[in-house]
Scaffold this motif. Structure first.
Motif, PDB file in Angstrom:
ATOM      1  N   SER A   1       0.814  -1.221   0.000  1.00  0.00           N
ATOM      2  CA  SER A   1       0.000   0.000   0.000  1.00  0.00           C
ATOM      3  C   SER A   1       0.848   1.272   0.000  1.00  0.00           C
ATOM      4  O   SER A   1       0.342   2.347  -0.311  1.00  0.00           O
ATOM      5  N   LYS A   2       2.139   1.142   0.326  1.00  0.00           N
ATOM      6  CA  LYS A   2       2.979   2.339   0.459  1.00  0.00           C
ATOM      7  C   LYS A   2       4.188   2.357  -0.467  1.00  0.00           C
ATOM      8  O   LYS A   2       4.876   3.377  -0.560  1.00  0.00           O
ATOM      9  N   THR A   3       4.479   1.234  -1.128  1.00  0.00           N
ATOM     10  CA  THR A   3       5.639   1.161  -2.008  1.00  0.00           C
ATOM     11  C   THR A   3       5.259   0.520  -3.335  1.00  0.00           C
ATOM     12  O   THR A   3       4.103   0.144  -3.548  1.00  0.00           O
ATOM     13  N   ASN A   4       6.249   0.369  -4.203  1.00  0.00           N
ATOM     14  CA  ASN A   4       6.029  -0.265  -5.500  1.00  0.00           C
ATOM     15  C   ASN A   4       6.066  -1.792  -5.431  1.00  0.00           C
ATOM     16  O   ASN A   4       5.954  -2.460  -6.466  1.00  0.00           O
ATOM     17  N   ILE A   5       6.229  -2.357  -4.227  1.00  0.00           N
ATOM     18  CA  ILE A   5       6.302  -3.802  -4.069  1.00  0.00           C
ATOM     19  C   ILE A   5       4.915  -4.432  -4.196  1.00  0.00           C
ATOM     20  O   ILE A   5       3.940  -3.929  -3.647  1.00  0.00           O
ATOM     21  N   ARG A   6       4.851  -5.536  -4.919  1.00  0.00           N
ATOM     22  CA  ARG A   6       3.611  -6.289  -5.067  1.00  0.00           C
ATOM     23  C   ARG A   6       3.847  -7.735  -4.620  1.00  0.00           C
ATOM     24  O   ARG A   6       4.966  -8.237  -4.635  1.00  0.00           O
ATOM     25  N   PHE A   7       2.776  -8.412  -4.250  1.00  0.00           N
ATOM     26  CA  PHE A   7       2.839  -9.804  -3.810  1.00  0.00           C
ATOM     27  C   PHE A   7       1.856 -10.628  -4.624  1.00  0.00           C
ATOM     28  O   PHE A   7       0.759 -10.163  -4.955  1.00  0.00           O
ATOM     29  N   LYS A   8       2.257 -11.842  -4.951  1.00  0.00           N
ATOM     30  CA  LYS A   8       1.388 -12.740  -5.704  1.00  0.00           C
ATOM     31  C   LYS A   8       1.573 -14.155  -5.177  1.00  0.00           C
ATOM     32  O   LYS A   8       2.701 -14.639  -5.074  1.00  0.00           O
ATOM     33  N   GLU A   9       0.458 -14.824  -4.852  1.00  0.00           N
ATOM     34  CA  GLU A   9       0.552 -16.205  -4.412  1.00  0.00           C
ATOM     35  C   GLU A   9       0.941 -17.074  -5.605  1.00  0.00           C
ATOM     36  O   GLU A   9       0.414 -16.916  -6.711  1.00  0.00           O
ATOM     37  N   ARG A  10       1.860 -18.004  -5.400  1.00  0.00           N
ATOM     38  CA  ARG A  10       2.444 -18.769  -6.484  1.00  0.00           C
ATOM     39  C   ARG A  10       1.424 -19.670  -7.176  1.00  0.00           C
ATOM     40  O   ARG A  10       0.580 -20.287  -6.544  1.00  0.00           O
ATOM     41  N   THR A  11       1.537 -19.714  -8.496  1.00  0.00           N
ATOM     42  CA  THR A  11       0.816 -20.704  -9.291  1.00  0.00           C
ATOM     43  C   THR A  11       1.843 -21.690  -9.862  1.00  0.00           C
ATOM     44  O   THR A  11       2.000 -22.787  -9.363  1.00  0.00           O
ATOM     45  N   ASN A  12       2.600 -21.230 -10.883  1.00  0.00           N
ATOM     46  CA  ASN A  12       3.637 -22.101 -11.460  1.00  0.00           C
ATOM     47  C   ASN A  12       4.960 -21.368 -11.657  1.00  0.00           C
ATOM     48  O   ASN A  12       5.814 -21.817 -12.421  1.00  0.00           O
ATOM     49  N   GLU A  13       5.143 -20.224 -10.982  1.00  0.00           N
ATOM     50  CA  GLU A  13       6.369 -19.458 -11.142  1.00  0.00           C
ATOM     51  C   GLU A  13       7.579 -20.240 -10.628  1.00  0.00           C
ATOM     52  O   GLU A  13       7.483 -21.020  -9.684  1.00  0.00           O
ATOM     53  N   ASN A  14       8.748 -19.995 -11.257  1.00  0.00           N
ATOM     54  CA  ASN A  14       9.967 -20.713 -10.890  1.00  0.00           C
ATOM     55  C   ASN A  14      10.684 -20.089  -9.702  1.00  0.00           C
ATOM     56  O   ASN A  14      11.557 -20.721  -9.112  1.00  0.00           O
ATOM     57  N   TYR A  15      10.389 -18.854  -9.377  1.00  0.00           N
ATOM     58  CA  TYR A  15      11.048 -18.184  -8.257  1.00  0.00           C
ATOM     59  C   TYR A  15       9.984 -17.755  -7.251  1.00  0.00           C
ATOM     60  O   TYR A  15       8.973 -17.152  -7.595  1.00  0.00           O
ATOM     61  N   TYR A  16      10.197 -18.103  -5.995  1.00  0.00           N
ATOM     62  CA  TYR A  16       9.202 -17.775  -4.981  1.00  0.00           C
ATOM     63  C   TYR A  16       9.807 -17.928  -3.586  1.00  0.00           C
ATOM     64  O   TYR A  16      10.833 -18.594  -3.397  1.00  0.00           O
ATOM     65  N   VAL A  17       9.157 -17.318  -2.611  1.00  0.00           N
ATOM     66  CA  VAL A  17       9.554 -17.434  -1.215  1.00  0.00           C
ATOM     67  C   VAL A  17       8.503 -18.278  -0.492  1.00  0.00           C
ATOM     68  O   VAL A  17       7.301 -18.094  -0.696  1.00  0.00           O
TER      69      VAL A  17
END
Length: 388
Positions: free
Chosen positions: A131-147
């Motif tokens: 809400s305050k920065t350019n950072i976005r979050f996305k729950e993984r589907t099939n991405e190769n990089y994730y936390v």
């Protein structure tokens, strides 16, 4: 590009409180027992000698910050503070230092071990960042990089996190009672930020009382002279340790210059955190939609040529030998060729790098959101950011 008002590697590398505090007259914090029987090893991090705990599998703990083999070295000479764009050809998986998440987006997985409360704390903390920065979050589907975010089972208001992207993965370990204050800090580590109290100019603002610091935790208070200072020291940063963090005797480990302690942390980003993050993860570096699949529309027009000896900060862009580059925490990433007409995603159809595969010169792989090609000297060369 004017860099005078940009903020600093340590600042944006300054947002973590993992092992949060103990109880004193002025501040409540977790009682952190002094570590016993833990063998610490000496390693170099950003060219500075520190002591870390070897957790195995190439991971080392420096307090709440988890470092990998590729971020540490056995010699200070292995760290290049001022690399040349296009000449940071590297062996993948080694000496890549601290790396940003592609497209301003953290792809994440919520492990099944998390409680409902831990999930809510995580989502609230993500909301503070998005809400305050350019950072976005996305729950993984099939991405190769994730936390991956997991419950470590410890009954504490504590957590730990990898520093930036490790290969194509990251991890945040949450305690049972991890609060938003701590989780916001750990997301900062995931973004690539180290601690504010390690800035080289910190002695102009605070005193570090080493006599009160637990044995084995001293390195988390050592100055790092290779971190790039871009903004002012920020006592309110989420990456700043609390006044009593890692105290061995319930006395402060950090005070202001007048001997007073700074206010306890709040579950929010400071103005400096926000400005620093928006410089490092600039608007337009992602697709704006937060789905992690977009590219950048950057061109070389209006971007200055790289100049030897000039100080550059994370997020700065330069042109060099006909290509556009962006400064990462410890390297330059090639974005695209100047005056080239985009032909779709350059990474389409290219498989991710695997340590288990054997590669020949000319082979291409994707790694951490970038395309690499193996050169005749068997070193990998960054060919540009995926999405272009």
């Amino acid at each position: 590009m004017n860099t005078k008002n940009l903020i600093n590697l340590t600042k944006v590398a300054a947002l973590s409180l993992g092992l949060f505090m103990t109880s004193c007259a002025t501040e409540d914090f977790e009682e952190i027992p002094e570590s016993t029987g833990i063998e610490l090893v000496e390693k170099y991090f950003l060219g500075e000698l520190i002591k870390v705990e070897n957790l195995g599998n190439g991971i080392y703990a420096d307090g709440d910050m988890l470092l990998s083999d590729e971020q540490l070295s056995d010699s200070p000479s292995e760290f290049d503070k001022d690399p040349i764009p296009g000449e940071d050809i590297t062996k993948l998986g080694l000496a890549n230092g601290i790396t940003k998440w592609p497209n301003n987006t953290i792809i994440y997985v919520l492990d099944g071990s998390l409680s409902n409360n831990q999930i809510q704390v995580t989502r609230n903390s993500m909301q503070e960042w998005s809400s305050k920065t350019n950072i976005r979050f996305k729950e993984r589907t099939n991405e190769n990089y994730y936390v991956t975010i997991v419950n470590n089972g410890d009954n504490c208001n504590c957590a730990s996190a990898n520093l930036g992207v490790i290969g194509t993965r990251g991890r945040i370990n949450m305690g049972v009672r991890t609060s938003e204050v701590v989780m916001i800090h750990e997301i900062g580590h995931t973004l690539g930020y180290i601690h504010e109290q390690t800035r080289s100019d910190r002695d102009n603002h605070v005193r570090i009382l080493f006599e009160n610091i637990q044995n084995g935790a001293e390195s988390q208070f050592r100055k790092n002279n290779n971190a790039r200072l871009i903004g002012d020291f920020d006592i309110k940063s989420t990456m700043m340790y609390g006044a009593f963090t890692f105290s061995k005797n319930r006395q402060p480990t950090i005070t202001l210059l007048d001997g007073s302690t700074h206010p306890r942390r709040r579950p929010e980003l400071s103005a400096g955190d926000i400005a620093g993050t928006n410089q490092v993860y600039q608007a337009g570096d992602g697709d704006g939609g937060g789905d992690g699949d977009g590219g950048t529309n950057d061109t070389c027009e209006g971007v200055d040529e790289w100049v030897r000896g000039q100080q550059y900060n994370v997020g700065d862009k330069v042109t060099y030998r006909g290509f556009l580059y962006e400064r990462d925490f410890t390297r330059w990433n090639r974005i695209l060729e100047c005056d080239a007409t985009p032909q779709g995603d350059i990474c389409d159809g290219v498989n991710p790098y695997s340590r288990n595969n054997s590669y020949s010169p000319g082979d291409k792989v994707t790694y951490r959101g970038y395309l690499y090609e193996l050169q005749s000297n068997f070193r990998w060369s960054n060919q540009g950011q995926c999405g272009n």
